[in-house]
Each structure stands twice: as structure tokens, then as C-alpha cells.
Design an enzyme around this catalytic site. Structure first.
Site, PDB file in Angstrom:
ATOM      1  N   HIS A  82       0.822  -1.213   0.000  1.00  0.00           N
ATOM      2  CA  HIS A  82       0.000   0.000   0.000  1.00  0.00           C
ATOM      3  C   HIS A  82       0.850   1.254   0.000  1.00  0.00           C
ATOM      4  O   HIS A  82       0.660   2.139   0.826  1.00  0.00           O
ATOM      5  CB  HIS A  82      -0.932   0.022   1.219  1.00  0.00           C
ATOM      6  N   ALA A 118     -14.394   3.669   4.980  1.00  0.00           N
ATOM      7  CA  ALA A 118     -15.319   2.540   5.077  1.00  0.00           C
ATOM      8  C   ALA A 118     -15.714   2.437   6.540  1.00  0.00           C
ATOM      9  O   ALA A 118     -14.901   2.723   7.424  1.00  0.00           O
ATOM     10  CB  ALA A 118     -14.619   1.271   4.627  1.00  0.00           C
ATOM     11  N   MET A 157     -12.351   3.240  11.767  1.00  0.00           N
ATOM     12  CA  MET A 157     -11.006   3.344  12.367  1.00  0.00           C
ATOM     13  C   MET A 157     -10.147   4.462  11.777  1.00  0.00           C
ATOM     14  O   MET A 157      -8.922   4.398  11.835  1.00  0.00           O
ATOM     15  CB  MET A 157     -10.271   2.009  12.176  1.00  0.00           C
TER      16      MET A 157
END
Ligand code: HPA
Length: 267
Positions: free
Chosen positions: A56, A108, A206
Site C-alpha cells: 500500500h 469505510a 477506524m
């Protein structure tokens, strides 16, 4: 160090971006809709932290959406990675130094409000930070913002109204609600989700809250969208799984990207 990061980025761009967007899970493909784009890898920016999530590597992507020059953050640092709150918000501090006026945050989250369903998009009306973590703890940067920051109007009503108008025009049924930050990385327990509902949360996640606090401290207007990828723990009689989160975000990514694109054009 921050100055060095900012200087490096400024040496690569001709004009400063007006809007920044943080791309959460499910909105990565949004960058395909940016015109005249060019990317700067996080690892090439002096002092810039990178996400520790394997595969990532983050990028800042500059370009146009309609007549707006924007910067998109692809890859955010989550507090649960363990790099500390300062590194978590470092990219946001850099973007503010580039002179952005508006920030769009996306993420999300798990749906707490029982009228929500996975794949819904929730406009963030407000947030709850009960983690005990706050990126403004420490010496106040008086040249950036006040010691005791007012949080009454954290998510701009004007921007939310515009986002609702766009949703109406394209026949998109968006929800609106309160996002509650949990540090993760484990998902919440059913009892924590019950607590979240009692204190007025509609979704749990989160991320997002640290960056939003920094942006508001620096006077940037904020608009936030949460993609409900699953119902939060205990709402349904089944365990959560990360694959479901990925699957749902993949399913709605095109619609989400298209919507956000239209919103950027009018804000
Ligand atoms: N909880 C916290 N974060 C999340 C969730 C959840 O249920 N779904 C996606 N991100």
C-alpha cells in the site's frame, strides 16, 4: 521537517490545490477520473511517513476534476499501525500547508443505525471521538489555530447541503449520520457497538477523525462520506470479515467515485 516536505511538493506543482480528498477503502479508483494527473510517491517526499500496510505504498495525486485543481491522498496512515498520532496526521498537516481550502474525507465503516444497509453512503454530520487520542494534544501551534478549538461546526453544513443536492440530482439515496472513531485494529465488540448506538453514532470506523481535527484547526472546511461496508458487530447474527468489507467497497466504488466527482465540481 514539515517545511522540507512542503517545499519538495511545491517544487513539483505550478499551482496550489484548492481541494484535498482522502481516498478511503473503496474509493481508490476515483483517481482514474482525475484529468491531467501526476503523482508524487510518499517515499519520495522528504520526511513523509508511509503506510506500513504491505503493498500500500501511498501517493499524492494532483490533477483536475472539472475546473477544480485537486490533490488526492491515495493511502492514509491509520493510528492502529502504531506509528503514533503525529505521523498519522503528518500528511494532513502538509496538505494544509499547500493552502487547501476544503477537505473531503472518505472511509469505510460499519453501520450501527439499523436502517442502514451495506453499500449505503453516509454523509458525515458529526463525529464522536471517545478514544482518548487527539492530535492537538501537546504544545499548541498558535500560528495554525487556537488552543481550544471550537468543534460546533466540524462538517460544513453548506458543503453537506451541496452534497445532498447533487445526490438528489443523480437519484442517489444517501444517508446522513454520526461517525464514531474506534482506534482498531480489531473490530468493535457487540457491546461497544451497543454503546455507540446509545451515544448517538450511526456508523463506526477506524480513521478520519484525526485528519478532520487537524484540518479544522487550520480553518479548512470539511465534507465527509462513509461507505457502509458491513453492519457493525452484533447488529446481525453473524461474524464480520474483512473480505466482506473489500467486496462491498468494490461493488459500489464506481457509483461512489462518480458521486464524489460531481460533488467536487459544485463545491
Ligand atoms: N468497524 C470499524 N471499522 C470498519 C468497519 C467496522 O465494522 N467496517 C469497515 N471499517
Amino acid at each position: 521537517m514539515l517545511e522540507k516536505s512542503v517545499e519538495y511538493i511545491k517544487s513539483k506543482i505550478k499551482v496550489n490545490p484548492e481541494i484535498a480528498i482522502i481516498l478511503g477503502s473503496g474509493l481508490g479508483d476515483f483517481v482514474d477520473t482525475i484529468e491531467n494527473k501526476f503523482a508524487i510517491n510518499y517515499e519520495d517526499i522528504p520526511g513523509f511517513p508511509n503506510s506500513t500496510v504491505v503493498g500500500h505504498s501511498g501517493k499524492l495525486i494532483f490533477g483536475n476534476v472539472g475546473d477544480k485543481f485537486i490533490v488526492a491522498m491515495q493511502g492514509r496512515i491509520h493510528y492502529y499501525e502504531g506509528q503514533g498520532i503525529d505521523k498519522t496526521v503528518y500528511p494532513m498537516k502538509v496538505l494544509c500547508e499547500l493552502g487547501i481550502k476544503k477537505l473531503i474525507v472518505t472511509n469505510a465503516s460499519g453501520g450501527v443505525n439499523k436502517s442502514f444497509k451495506p453499500s449505503d453512503i453516509m454523509l458525515i454530520k458529526d463525529h464522536i471521538n471517545y478514544t482518548g487520542v487527539n492530535p492537538l494534544i501537546g504544545k499548541n501551534e498558535d500560528d495554525k489555530g487556537p488552543r481550544f478549538l471550537d468543534m460546533t461546526y466540524t462538517y460544513s453544513k453548506e458543503l453537506r447541503d451541496k452534497a445532498k443536492e447533487v445526490a438528489k440530482n443523480i437519484d442517489l439515496d444517501i444517508k446522513e449520520g454520526v461517525y464514531m472513531w474506534f482506534t482498531g485494529p480489531c473490530y468493535e465488540t457487540p457491546s461497544e457497538v451497543k454503546l455507540a448506538a446509545i451515544v448517538g453514532a450511526d456508523a463506526v470506523g477506524m480513521s478520519t477523525v484525526p485528519e478532520v481535527i487537524i484540518a479544522r484547526h487550520r480553518g479548512v472546511d470539511v465534507l465527509g462520506f462513509s461507505c457502509i461496508t458491513n453492519m457493525a458487530a452484533g447488529i446481525l447474527e453473524q461474524p464480520l470479515n474483512h473480505e466482506e468489507v473489500i467486496e462491498v467497497s468494490n461493488k459500489i466504488k464506481d457509483k461512489f467515485a462518480q458521486y464524489v466527482r460531481e460533488v467536487i465540481k459544485v463545491i
